[in-house]
Structures are given as C-alpha cells and as structure tokens.
Motif scaffolding. Structure first.
Motif, PDB file in Angstrom:
ATOM      1  N   GLU A 150      35.975  31.920  39.832  1.00 48.67           N
ATOM      2  CA  GLU A 150      36.500  30.606  40.166  1.00 48.67           C
ATOM      3  C   GLU A 150      35.636  29.509  39.571  1.00 48.67           C
ATOM      4  O   GLU A 150      34.429  29.693  39.360  1.00 48.67           O
ATOM      5  CB  GLU A 150      36.543  30.396  41.691  1.00 48.67           C
ATOM      6  CG  GLU A 150      37.380  31.403  42.464  1.00 48.67           C
ATOM      7  CD  GLU A 150      36.536  32.505  43.059  1.00 48.67           C
ATOM      8  OE1 GLU A 150      36.965  33.087  44.075  1.00 48.67           O
ATOM      9  OE2 GLU A 150      35.457  32.792  42.505  1.00 48.67           O
ATOM     10  N   CYS A 206      40.868  29.996  38.405  1.00 52.12           N
ATOM     11  CA  CYS A 206      40.388  31.354  38.642  1.00 52.12           C
ATOM     12  C   CYS A 206      40.753  32.181  37.414  1.00 52.12           C
ATOM     13  O   CYS A 206      41.938  32.444  37.180  1.00 52.12           O
ATOM     14  CB  CYS A 206      41.016  31.939  39.897  1.00 52.12           C
ATOM     15  SG  CYS A 206      40.631  33.674  40.190  1.00 52.12           S
ATOM     16  N   MET A 250      48.600  36.800  43.321  1.00 57.66           N
ATOM     17  CA  MET A 250      47.329  36.094  43.491  1.00 57.66           C
ATOM     18  C   MET A 250      47.368  35.191  44.718  1.00 57.66           C
ATOM     19  O   MET A 250      48.434  34.660  45.087  1.00 57.66           O
ATOM     20  CB  MET A 250      47.049  35.240  42.257  1.00 57.66           C
ATOM     21  CG  MET A 250      46.984  36.002  40.947  1.00 57.66           C
ATOM     22  SD  MET A 250      45.607  37.171  40.892  1.00 57.66           S
ATOM     23  CE  MET A 250      44.212  36.037  40.938  1.00 57.66           C
ATOM     24  N   TRP A 256      44.954  32.118  46.996  1.00 54.05           N
ATOM     25  CA  TRP A 256      43.779  31.274  47.225  1.00 54.05           C
ATOM     26  C   TRP A 256      43.526  31.243  48.734  1.00 54.05           C
ATOM     27  O   TRP A 256      44.446  31.009  49.518  1.00 54.05           O
ATOM     28  CB  TRP A 256      44.003  29.853  46.722  1.00 54.05           C
ATOM     29  CG  TRP A 256      43.876  29.683  45.244  1.00 54.05           C
ATOM     30  CD1 TRP A 256      44.893  29.624  44.329  1.00 54.05           C
ATOM     31  CD2 TRP A 256      42.669  29.530  44.505  1.00 54.05           C
ATOM     32  NE1 TRP A 256      44.381  29.453  43.070  1.00 54.05           N
ATOM     33  CE2 TRP A 256      43.015  29.393  43.151  1.00 54.05           C
ATOM     34  CE3 TRP A 256      41.319  29.499  44.844  1.00 54.05           C
ATOM     35  CZ2 TRP A 256      42.064  29.222  42.136  1.00 54.05           C
ATOM     36  CZ3 TRP A 256      40.372  29.336  43.849  1.00 54.05           C
ATOM     37  CH2 TRP A 256      40.744  29.200  42.511  1.00 54.05           C
ATOM     38  N   ILE A 274      49.925  25.698  43.646  1.00 50.34           N
ATOM     39  CA  ILE A 274      49.392  26.882  42.985  1.00 50.34           C
ATOM     40  C   ILE A 274      50.257  27.186  41.766  1.00 50.34           C
ATOM     41  O   ILE A 274      51.482  27.026  41.806  1.00 50.34           O
ATOM     42  CB  ILE A 274      49.345  28.094  43.946  1.00 50.34           C
ATOM     43  CG1 ILE A 274      48.605  29.267  43.301  1.00 50.34           C
ATOM     44  CG2 ILE A 274      50.744  28.498  44.412  1.00 50.34           C
ATOM     45  CD1 ILE A 274      48.336  30.422  44.274  1.00 50.34           C
ATOM     46  N   ARG A 316      50.181  29.674  37.811  1.00 52.97           N
ATOM     47  CA  ARG A 316      49.479  30.690  37.036  1.00 52.97           C
ATOM     48  C   ARG A 316      49.944  30.629  35.591  1.00 52.97           C
ATOM     49  O   ARG A 316      51.096  30.275  35.309  1.00 52.97           O
ATOM     50  CB  ARG A 316      49.686  32.075  37.616  1.00 52.97           C
ATOM     51  CG  ARG A 316      51.096  32.598  37.565  1.00 52.97           C
ATOM     52  CD  ARG A 316      51.232  33.901  38.362  1.00 52.97           C
ATOM     53  NE  ARG A 316      50.408  34.965  37.809  1.00 52.97           N
ATOM     54  CZ  ARG A 316      50.060  36.063  38.494  1.00 52.97           C
ATOM     55  NH1 ARG A 316      50.455  36.212  39.750  1.00 52.97           N
ATOM     56  NH2 ARG A 316      49.318  36.983  37.920  1.00 52.97           N
ATOM     57  N   LEU A 363      44.713  26.053  41.315  1.00 55.77           N
ATOM     58  CA  LEU A 363      45.053  25.401  42.578  1.00 55.77           C
ATOM     59  C   LEU A 363      44.785  23.908  42.390  1.00 55.77           C
ATOM     60  O   LEU A 363      43.638  23.473  42.339  1.00 55.77           O
ATOM     61  CB  LEU A 363      44.230  25.946  43.744  1.00 55.77           C
ATOM     62  CG  LEU A 363      44.627  25.399  45.114  1.00 55.77           C
ATOM     63  CD1 LEU A 363      46.041  25.885  45.502  1.00 55.77           C
ATOM     64  CD2 LEU A 363      43.629  25.808  46.195  1.00 55.77           C
ATOM     65  N   TYR A 386      36.216  28.082  48.552  1.00 55.92           N
ATOM     66  CA  TYR A 386      37.541  28.530  48.128  1.00 55.92           C
ATOM     67  C   TYR A 386      37.399  29.783  47.274  1.00 55.92           C
ATOM     68  O   TYR A 386      36.562  29.846  46.359  1.00 55.92           O
ATOM     69  CB  TYR A 386      38.244  27.431  47.336  1.00 55.92           C
ATOM     70  CG  TYR A 386      38.780  26.333  48.217  1.00 55.92           C
ATOM     71  CD1 TYR A 386      37.933  25.433  48.849  1.00 55.92           C
ATOM     72  CD2 TYR A 386      40.154  26.212  48.451  1.00 55.92           C
ATOM     73  CE1 TYR A 386      38.416  24.438  49.673  1.00 55.92           C
ATOM     74  CE2 TYR A 386      40.655  25.208  49.277  1.00 55.92           C
ATOM     75  CZ  TYR A 386      39.778  24.331  49.883  1.00 55.92           C
ATOM     76  OH  TYR A 386      40.269  23.348  50.711  1.00 55.92           O
ATOM     77  N   TYR A 387      38.240  30.752  47.584  1.00 51.63           N
ATOM     78  CA  TYR A 387      38.202  32.045  46.906  1.00 51.63           C
ATOM     79  C   TYR A 387      39.581  32.371  46.340  1.00 51.63           C
ATOM     80  O   TYR A 387      40.595  32.126  46.996  1.00 51.63           O
ATOM     81  CB  TYR A 387      37.831  33.164  47.887  1.00 51.63           C
ATOM     82  CG  TYR A 387      36.488  32.990  48.544  1.00 51.63           C
ATOM     83  CD1 TYR A 387      36.371  32.255  49.724  1.00 51.63           C
ATOM     84  CD2 TYR A 387      35.352  33.585  48.013  1.00 51.63           C
ATOM     85  CE1 TYR A 387      35.137  32.104  50.338  1.00 51.63           C
ATOM     86  CE2 TYR A 387      34.116  33.437  48.627  1.00 51.63           C
ATOM     87  CZ  TYR A 387      34.025  32.694  49.780  1.00 51.63           C
ATOM     88  OH  TYR A 387      32.800  32.552  50.399  1.00 51.63           O
ATOM     89  N   CYS A 388      39.603  32.940  45.157  1.00 57.10           N
ATOM     90  CA  CYS A 388      40.855  33.517  44.682  1.00 57.10           C
ATOM     91  C   CYS A 388      40.788  35.032  44.854  1.00 57.10           C
ATOM     92  O   CYS A 388      39.704  35.617  44.900  1.00 57.10           O
ATOM     93  CB  CYS A 388      41.151  33.135  43.242  1.00 57.10           C
ATOM     94  SG  CYS A 388      40.116  33.907  42.009  1.00 57.10           S
ATOM     95  N   TRP A 442      38.289  40.040  44.690  1.00 57.76           N
ATOM     96  CA  TRP A 442      37.903  38.701  45.099  1.00 57.76           C
ATOM     97  C   TRP A 442      36.921  38.089  44.118  1.00 57.76           C
ATOM     98  O   TRP A 442      36.087  38.800  43.534  1.00 57.76           O
ATOM     99  CB  TRP A 442      37.246  38.743  46.478  1.00 57.76           C
ATOM    100  CG  TRP A 442      38.202  39.069  47.571  1.00 57.76           C
ATOM    101  CD1 TRP A 442      38.609  40.311  47.958  1.00 57.76           C
ATOM    102  CD2 TRP A 442      38.896  38.138  48.398  1.00 57.76           C
ATOM    103  NE1 TRP A 442      39.520  40.212  48.993  1.00 57.76           N
ATOM    104  CE2 TRP A 442      39.712  38.893  49.272  1.00 57.76           C
ATOM    105  CE3 TRP A 442      38.917  36.752  48.483  1.00 57.76           C
ATOM    106  CZ2 TRP A 442      40.539  38.283  50.227  1.00 57.76           C
ATOM    107  CZ3 TRP A 442      39.723  36.159  49.435  1.00 57.76           C
ATOM    108  CH2 TRP A 442      40.519  36.919  50.289  1.00 57.76           C
TER     109      TRP A 442
END
Length: 124
Positions: free
Chosen positions: A6, A22, A34, A36, A70, A72, A81, A94-96, A114
């Motif tokens: 990320e 990400c 995917m 977030w 969101i 892609r 995001l 924040y994690y994808c 992750w």
C-alpha cells in the motif's frame, strides 16, 4: 502467492482527499477479489470497501458511502481507494487484502493476502 504494497497514506486536514494505492505482485491479480480494511487504535479491523475481480461490483461501508471510491486497474495490478471529504473518524491504518475468488467479502478472515498497511491521519 500475492504480495501487496500500500501507499498514499499521510496526514491531511479534515475535508480534504487522499488516494490510496495497493500494488500487487504476480501475474494473476485479475483473479483476486480485493478489499480495503482499516483499523483505528483500540478498535477492530473493519471493512471499508471491496471490489470483485472484474471491477463490476463494489461494496462500501455505510460510514464511507458517497465519500470513498474503490477501483482497480488489472493491467497495472493495482487497486485504489479514493477518499474524499475525509473526517476525523477516518483516521486509521488502512490495509488492502486479496482473496483468490471472484467475489469480495466484508469479513477480514476471508482474505488470503494482506499488505503491510498505510497510515491515514485526519486532522482538525
């Protein structure tokens, strides 16, 4: 195996925008749904937004609906995001995440891979 990285977090005043990215390694990014997620100090990890592998279906938490988007780009192996009208309560890591099926999930346990996370801090 998918590795996720990320970027795009930072400190931003309330009301402004940030775009998180990400980037995924591997040639099969388009095979993964995917998501977030975010986690604020002392709180559980929560789903923020998700997208199916084709990009045609998306999900948003009620708290971000209308403010976050969101998307892609399967050609670039990247999920984004876009966060607009940021609020103090958006402050979190924040994690994808990726799961190797076509459809997304809002459950963090459903994801196989992750990223390391990126911090977003919204100031008053």
């Amino acid at each position: 195996q998918v590795q996720l990285v990320e970027s795009g977090g930072g400190l931003v005043p309330a009301g402004r925008s940030l775009r998180l990215s990400c980037a995924a390694s591997g040639r099969t990014f388009s095979s993964y749904a995917m998501g977030w997620f975010r986690q604020a100090p002392g709180k559980e990890r929560e789903s923020v937004a998700a997208i199916n592998r084709s990009g045609h279906r998306t999900y948003y938490a009620d708290s971000v609906k209308g403010r976050f988007t969101i998307s892609r780009d399967n050609a670039k192996n990247t999920v984004y995001l876009q966060m607009n009208i940021l609020k103090l309560e958006d402050t979190a890591d924040y994690y994808c995440a990726a799961r190797g099926v076509s459809y997304y999930s809002t459950e963090h346990r459903a994801y196989d891979y992750w990223g390391q996370g990126t911090q977003v801090t919204v100031s008053s």
